[in-house]
Scaffold this active site. Sequence first.
Site, PDB file in Angstrom:
ATOM      1  N   TYR A 148       0.848  -1.208   0.000  1.00 13.16           N
ATOM      2  CA  TYR A 148       0.000   0.000   0.000  1.00 13.16           C
ATOM      3  C   TYR A 148       0.882   1.256   0.000  1.00 13.16           C
ATOM      4  O   TYR A 148       0.648   2.202  -0.765  1.00 13.16           O
ATOM      5  CB  TYR A 148      -0.871  -0.073   1.254  1.00 13.16           C
ATOM      6  CG  TYR A 148      -1.579   1.183   1.702  1.00 13.16           C
ATOM      7  CD1 TYR A 148      -2.800   1.537   1.154  1.00 13.16           C
ATOM      8  CD2 TYR A 148      -1.054   1.979   2.726  1.00 13.16           C
ATOM      9  CE1 TYR A 148      -3.482   2.669   1.596  1.00 13.16           C
ATOM     10  CE2 TYR A 148      -1.724   3.108   3.175  1.00 13.16           C
ATOM     11  CZ  TYR A 148      -2.934   3.446   2.607  1.00 13.16           C
ATOM     12  OH  TYR A 148      -3.604   4.564   3.049  1.00 13.16           O
ATOM     13  N   LYS A 152       1.206   4.251  -2.657  1.00 13.95           N
ATOM     14  CA  LYS A 152       0.906   5.652  -2.316  1.00 13.95           C
ATOM     15  C   LYS A 152       2.089   6.551  -2.672  1.00 13.95           C
ATOM     16  O   LYS A 152       1.899   7.697  -3.104  1.00 13.95           O
ATOM     17  CB  LYS A 152       0.563   5.782  -0.827  1.00 13.95           C
ATOM     18  CG  LYS A 152      -0.763   5.143  -0.424  1.00 13.95           C
ATOM     19  CD  LYS A 152      -1.981   5.852  -1.007  1.00 13.95           C
ATOM     20  CE  LYS A 152      -3.282   5.383  -0.370  1.00 13.95           C
ATOM     21  NZ  LYS A 152      -4.475   5.983  -0.989  1.00 13.95           N
TER      22      LYS A 152
END
Length: 258
Positions: A148, A152
């Site tokens: 993740y 990002k």
Amino acid sequence: MSKSVAIVTGAAGDIGRAIARRLADDHDIVLLVDIDATAAEEAACELGAAERFAALKVDVTSEADTTNMAKVAAGLGVVKTLVNNAGAARAVSLHDTTPEIWRADNALNLEAAFLCFRAVENMLKASKGSLINIASVNGMAVFGHPAYSAAKAGLLHFTRLVAVEYGKFGIRANAVAPGTVRTQAWEVRAAANPNVFEEARRWYPLQRVVDPADVANAVGFLASPLASSITGVCLPVDCGLTAGQAELAHTFSQSDHY
Ligand SMILES: NC(=O)c1ccc[n+]([C@@H]2O[C@H](COP(=O)([O-])OP(=O)(O)OC[C@H]3O[C@@H](n4cnc5c(N)ncnc54)[C@H](O)[C@@H]3O)[C@@H](O)[C@H]2O)c1
């Protein structure tokens, strides 16, 4: 005159719903898109009249779905603002990260933003509109959830890529990087440790975590003419987390002022 449309992805979640509510202040229609059709409908109904808040089932990782999203939005008016907010994290450490998780987290948190942007870019050109990507402090430093976080970090660079290549069309692209926000995404962790927000609080200079409305206000500002010369930036909405830690400053300085 065409109606101005804001699209918010992942709009059934707490942050997405707060962003949709805020963007209704300066857009004619907000299109709430989410993979959970029922939750998106409920969120749109809760926010207000059907002429102002529309809901659509979209899997943002599907090119067919994002193409359809653009078609539906074009039927409502001209897209002035796209907020890539849908996101989720699956594995907490690299040891837990399988190749499938790595790919899925990148598909949802990075590639989907590209798909949604390309689907509506012609309308953003026509409206000289703006793109806002909801990143995370996880894209700026290491706080767990590696796949993740890497996605990002990529999303922050994607923001700059759009800002530089599409600036000549009057399109602005910015990111917002929230710190901890109390949302449904924390349910499992809050069930495992009911004190998780109390424990997180001590690392934040403002000694609190972020509210969904704090993120929404930053998005509202970046989407507005008040930010007309701001593009390619990441605005942390993190109660000071990425500025530093008072406890560490205390250890380093041995000053009671921290
Ligand atoms: N909550 C936090 O502490 C926090 C911190 C930093 C950044 N963020 C970011 O803020 C954004 C919103 O987070 P949240 O906490 O409101 O999450 P949430 O889980 O409450 O909401 C996310 C929404 O995205 C939807 N979604 C998931 N996969 C989708 C897909 N493939 N297509 C369309 N919709 C999909 C879900 O159905 C859900 O409604 C995310 O990008 C998240 O990474 C959250």
